[in-house]
Every structure is written in C-alpha cells, then in structure tokens.
Scaffold this motif. Structure first.
Motif, PDB file in Angstrom:
ATOM      1  N   UNK A 217      -0.032   2.116  -4.277  1.00 47.89           N
ATOM      2  CA  UNK A 217      -1.231   2.946  -4.324  1.00 47.89           C
ATOM      3  C   UNK A 217      -0.917   4.284  -4.963  1.00 47.89           C
ATOM      4  N   UNK A 218      -1.639   4.615  -6.041  1.00 46.86           N
ATOM      5  CA  UNK A 218      -1.392   5.865  -6.750  1.00 46.86           C
ATOM      6  C   UNK A 218      -1.879   7.046  -5.919  1.00 46.86           C
ATOM      7  N   UNK A 219      -1.003   8.056  -5.760  1.00 46.30           N
ATOM      8  CA  UNK A 219      -1.325   9.216  -4.933  1.00 46.30           C
ATOM      9  C   UNK A 219      -1.508  10.484  -5.754  1.00 46.30           C
ATOM     10  N   UNK A 220      -0.797  10.611  -6.877  1.00 40.69           N
ATOM     11  CA  UNK A 220      -0.887  11.816  -7.692  1.00 40.69           C
ATOM     12  C   UNK A 220      -0.310  11.538  -9.073  1.00 40.69           C
ATOM     13  N   UNK A 221      -0.765  12.327 -10.050  1.00 36.05           N
ATOM     14  CA  UNK A 221      -0.212  12.300 -11.405  1.00 36.05           C
ATOM     15  C   UNK A 221       0.233  13.716 -11.725  1.00 36.05           C
ATOM     16  N   UNK A 222       1.527  13.928 -11.768  1.00 32.05           N
ATOM     17  CA  UNK A 222       2.067  15.262 -12.021  1.00 32.05           C
ATOM     18  C   UNK A 222       2.643  15.309 -13.430  1.00 32.05           C
ATOM     19  N   UNK A 223       2.871  16.527 -13.913  1.00 34.77           N
ATOM     20  CA  UNK A 223       3.339  16.731 -15.279  1.00 34.77           C
ATOM     21  C   UNK A 223       4.597  17.580 -15.239  1.00 34.77           C
ATOM     22  N   UNK A 224       5.653  17.093 -15.872  1.00 39.34           N
ATOM     23  CA  UNK A 224       6.893  17.852 -15.911  1.00 39.34           C
ATOM     24  C   UNK A 224       7.986  17.077 -16.605  1.00 39.34           C
ATOM     25  N   UNK A 225       8.914  17.785 -17.223  1.00 44.05           N
ATOM     26  CA  UNK A 225      10.024  17.135 -17.909  1.00 44.05           C
ATOM     27  C   UNK A 225      11.062  16.602 -16.928  1.00 44.05           C
ATOM     28  N   UNK A 226      11.056  17.118 -15.692  1.00 43.14           N
ATOM     29  CA  UNK A 226      11.986  16.671 -14.656  1.00 43.14           C
ATOM     30  C   UNK A 226      11.335  16.877 -13.302  1.00 43.14           C
TER      31      UNK A 226
ATOM     32  N   UNK B 135      -4.568  21.105 -18.795  1.00 46.87           N
ATOM     33  CA  UNK B 135      -3.747  19.960 -19.193  1.00 46.87           C
ATOM     34  C   UNK B 135      -4.583  18.690 -19.053  1.00 46.87           C
ATOM     35  N   UNK B 136      -4.620  17.887 -20.107  1.00 46.01           N
ATOM     36  CA  UNK B 136      -5.354  16.617 -20.060  1.00 46.01           C
ATOM     37  C   UNK B 136      -4.461  15.502 -20.598  1.00 46.01           C
ATOM     38  N   UNK B 137      -4.744  14.303 -20.147  1.00 49.53           N
ATOM     39  CA  UNK B 137      -4.015  13.102 -20.554  1.00 49.53           C
ATOM     40  C   UNK B 137      -5.014  11.971 -20.725  1.00 49.53           C
ATOM     41  N   UNK B 138      -4.929  11.252 -21.823  1.00 49.63           N
ATOM     42  CA  UNK B 138      -5.842  10.138 -22.054  1.00 49.63           C
ATOM     43  C   UNK B 138      -5.676   9.084 -20.970  1.00 49.63           C
ATOM     44  N   UNK B 139      -6.796   8.615 -20.442  1.00 48.34           N
ATOM     45  CA  UNK B 139      -6.750   7.565 -19.425  1.00 48.34           C
ATOM     46  C   UNK B 139      -6.116   6.289 -19.974  1.00 48.34           C
ATOM     47  N   UNK B 140      -6.329   6.030 -21.261  1.00 47.24           N
ATOM     48  CA  UNK B 140      -5.772   4.829 -21.866  1.00 47.24           C
ATOM     49  C   UNK B 140      -4.253   4.827 -21.824  1.00 47.24           C
ATOM     50  N   UNK B 141      -3.646   6.018 -21.770  1.00 45.71           N
ATOM     51  CA  UNK B 141      -2.188   6.108 -21.736  1.00 45.71           C
ATOM     52  C   UNK B 141      -1.624   5.508 -20.458  1.00 45.71           C
ATOM     53  N   UNK B 142      -2.364   5.615 -19.360  1.00 47.62           N
ATOM     54  CA  UNK B 142      -1.881   5.136 -18.067  1.00 47.62           C
ATOM     55  C   UNK B 142      -2.518   3.826 -17.622  1.00 47.62           C
ATOM     56  N   UNK B 143      -3.541   3.369 -18.317  1.00 49.66           N
ATOM     57  CA  UNK B 143      -4.283   2.190 -17.865  1.00 49.66           C
ATOM     58  C   UNK B 143      -3.383   0.970 -17.628  1.00 49.66           C
ATOM     59  N   UNK B 144      -2.479   0.616 -18.557  1.00 49.51           N
ATOM     60  CA  UNK B 144      -1.627  -0.560 -18.282  1.00 49.51           C
ATOM     61  C   UNK B 144      -0.754  -0.388 -17.046  1.00 49.51           C
ATOM     62  N   UNK B 145      -0.176   0.799 -16.874  1.00 49.11           N
ATOM     63  CA  UNK B 145       0.696   1.027 -15.722  1.00 49.11           C
ATOM     64  C   UNK B 145      -0.086   0.999 -14.415  1.00 49.11           C
ATOM     65  N   UNK B 146      -1.308   1.533 -14.418  1.00 51.27           N
ATOM     66  CA  UNK B 146      -2.116   1.520 -13.194  1.00 51.27           C
ATOM     67  C   UNK B 146      -2.443   0.094 -12.773  1.00 51.27           C
TER      68      UNK B 146
ATOM     69  N   UNK C 160       0.792  -1.216   0.000  1.00 49.76           N
ATOM     70  CA  UNK C 160       0.000   0.000   0.000  1.00 49.76           C
ATOM     71  C   UNK C 160       0.827   1.269   0.000  1.00 49.76           C
ATOM     72  N   UNK C 161       2.120   1.160  -0.321  1.00 50.96           N
ATOM     73  CA  UNK C 161       2.988   2.336  -0.349  1.00 50.96           C
ATOM     74  C   UNK C 161       2.514   3.303  -1.431  1.00 50.96           C
ATOM     75  N   UNK C 162       2.462   4.593  -1.083  1.00 52.28           N
ATOM     76  CA  UNK C 162       2.012   5.599  -2.043  1.00 52.28           C
ATOM     77  C   UNK C 162       3.072   5.850  -3.097  1.00 52.28           C
ATOM     78  N   UNK C 163       2.608   6.047  -4.324  1.00 50.79           N
ATOM     79  CA  UNK C 163       3.496   6.336  -5.436  1.00 50.79           C
ATOM     80  C   UNK C 163       2.846   7.394  -6.313  1.00 50.79           C
ATOM     81  N   UNK C 164       3.636   8.251  -6.865  1.00 51.73           N
ATOM     82  CA  UNK C 164       3.116   9.232  -7.797  1.00 51.73           C
ATOM     83  C   UNK C 164       3.750   9.015  -9.166  1.00 51.73           C
ATOM     84  N   UNK C 165       3.030   9.397 -10.194  1.00 50.53           N
ATOM     85  CA  UNK C 165       3.497   9.239 -11.569  1.00 50.53           C
ATOM     86  C   UNK C 165       3.807  10.617 -12.130  1.00 50.53           C
ATOM     87  N   UNK C 166       4.961  10.739 -12.744  1.00 44.81           N
ATOM     88  CA  UNK C 166       5.316  11.982 -13.431  1.00 44.81           C
ATOM     89  C   UNK C 166       5.278  11.744 -14.933  1.00 44.81           C
TER      90      UNK C 166
END
Length: 275
Positions: free
Chosen positions: A181-190, A161-172, A94-100
């Motif tokens: 456990x997914x905690x946030x989805x952030x956007x950035x080059x770094x 800013x929008x992102x297709x859900x299908x783009x992340x579905x396999x990773x989720x 159940x460790x929290x993880x965020x996706x960039x």
C-alpha cells in the motif's frame, strides 16, 4: 528540470498571515493533538522504494523492519517484480511503502508569490501551472513548500514540484499486485536528502498524518478535543451574558436607590415662573 518565475498579483494584508499573539499557543496545541503537518519524507517507513534517474530501470528497496536495514536491488522492468516485492513483504499484506523519486525525474520551479495566497496556495499553483506549462493538474502528482519569506514585500518564495502520473503508473500497478500500500511519494537524491513534501498529497494541507489511516481511538480523541472546544466556547458566552445581565441589574438597582428624578420638579418651577 528547473524553472524560475515571478508572479506578483496585488499584495494582501500581511496581518492575515502573521497571526496574533495566540499563534504560539495554537501551534503548540496543534502539535500536542497531532494535527501538525508531519514531515513524511523524514519518517522511517517499513519499506522504501527508490527510483533511479530518468533512463534507468534500477530500483532500490530498503527494508527498515529489522534491527539492521536490508537493501535489495531490483529491475523495474523485470517480469517477476511483483513476486519479488511480495517476497520482501513477507506474510504481512497491506504493508505501507513509500516511493522516493530522484529530483531529476520531476519538474521543479521556484515562484515568488504574495503572502496572501498562502491559504489557497494549491489552487494558485495549479492555475499558474496550466497557464505557464503544458502540464495539467490532473495528470501530475505535485506538492509545494515555502523556502523563504520577504517581510518587506510580503511575499513568499515557494518551491513547486510535480511529477507525471504516467511515470509511476506501472510501478503503482506492481505494488498493488504485490500486496503493498502506497503511503507517500517523496523527492530526494538520497534518503537523508529529501525535500519537505509528499507528492501523493497533491498539495493538500488538510488534517494530515494524524488522520492518515486513523483508527477509532484517534478519531475519538479528535472528536473529544473538538467537543471540549465547543463546550469551552459556549461556557465563555454564557459567562459573558451572565456578567452583562448582572451589570444591568446593578445599574437599575442603583437608579432605584437614588430616588425619583428631580427633573419633573424643575419643569414645574419653570412653568410657574413663566405663568
């Protein structure tokens, strides 16, 4: 992908958004209570998974739990990806993880909108998105933030800013199998160049971070604060009513002390003269 557009409905009253003289105090109280919208993109989460640019399968996992961050380079299409992530997680389910996400994977646009639209910005952006693009709000993750304000025209410059859900579905699905456990989805080059948004929020601006995963203690604190506000309001009303009642009694007492009115005597004298 970037798209700029202008959307100018009738302008509302700027005073509704500028707030009153109490705004600084309310903002400070909100911050002290933990109800201010946090910058989730700036919070150092235990694990961060960075997706590469479109067309690549590279994943970068940064583990912040130790004194020195550790970085792992994985393949998003690897058959044992879930097992590798579970090994990085260790014995803490159940460790929290965020996706960039890289900005190149997102649909980004800048809109000029009336300031009066701010309280219902999420609904306005969803409606405009479906009207101007092939995207549907239920098929994307999205969020927004205000880049600037024009005081003369009472308009806001909003980045959406929008992102297709299908783009992340396999990773989720992989994260779920790995016990993360997914905690946030952030956007950035770094990591140090992220936008002030969280695509997982889908543009909601309700009570944020303080109640995300809040325990009983946090909820009790919020309930206590709300109860104190209600008690203070009722006490103020009671004090106002008591003050008004005291003024009424003082006014009646002053009239009684002044004696009977001279008006009937004047009327009687006038009647005698006319007779």
């Amino acid at each position: 992908m970037n798209l700029s557009g202008v959307f100018r409905p009738d302008l509302g009253l700027r005073a509704r958004l500028r707030g009153s003289a109490l705004r600084p105090s309310l903002d400070e109280a909100s911050r002290l209570l933990g109800l201010t919208d946090p910058r989730l993109d700036r919070e150092p989460g235990p694990l961060t998974i960075g997706l590469g640019v479109p067309g690549t399968t590279a994943l970068t996992v940064i583990d912040q739990r130790g004194e020195t961050p550790r970085t792992y380079h994985l393949d998003a299409e690897a058959e044992d990806l879930a097992e590798r992530l579970a090994a990085i997680r260790g014995g803490r389910p159940g460790l929290n993880v965020r996706i960039r996400v890289d900005p190149a994977s997102c649909f980004i646009r800048t809109l000029t909108l009336p300031s009066a639209a701010l309280p219902r910005m999420r609904a306005v952006l969803a409606q405009e998105l479906e009207a101007a693009t092939p995207f549907r709000s239920e098929a994307v993750h999205g969020d927004w933030y205000v880049e600037g304000e024009d005081a003369e025209t009472a308009t806001l410059r909003v980045r959406h800013v929008v992102l297709k859900r299908a783009r992340l579905a396999p990773l989720l699905g992989t994260l779920d199998r790995a016990g993360l456990q997914l905690d946030a989805i952030v956007v950035g080059a770094a990591e140090d160049r992220t936008m002030p948004l969280d695509l997982l929020s889908d543009g909601h601006r309700a009570l944020p971070g303080f109640l995300r995963g809040a325990g009983a203690g946090n909820l009790a604190l919020v309930g206590g604060a709300l109860l104190l506000m209600v008690v203070a309001f009722l006490s103020l009303r009671a004090q106002q009513e008591a003050t008004l009642a005291g003024l009424d009694e003082a006014f009646l007492a002053a009239r009684r002390a002044a004696g009977p009115s001279a008006k009937p005597l004047v009327q009687a004298g006038t009647a005698a003269i006319l007779a």
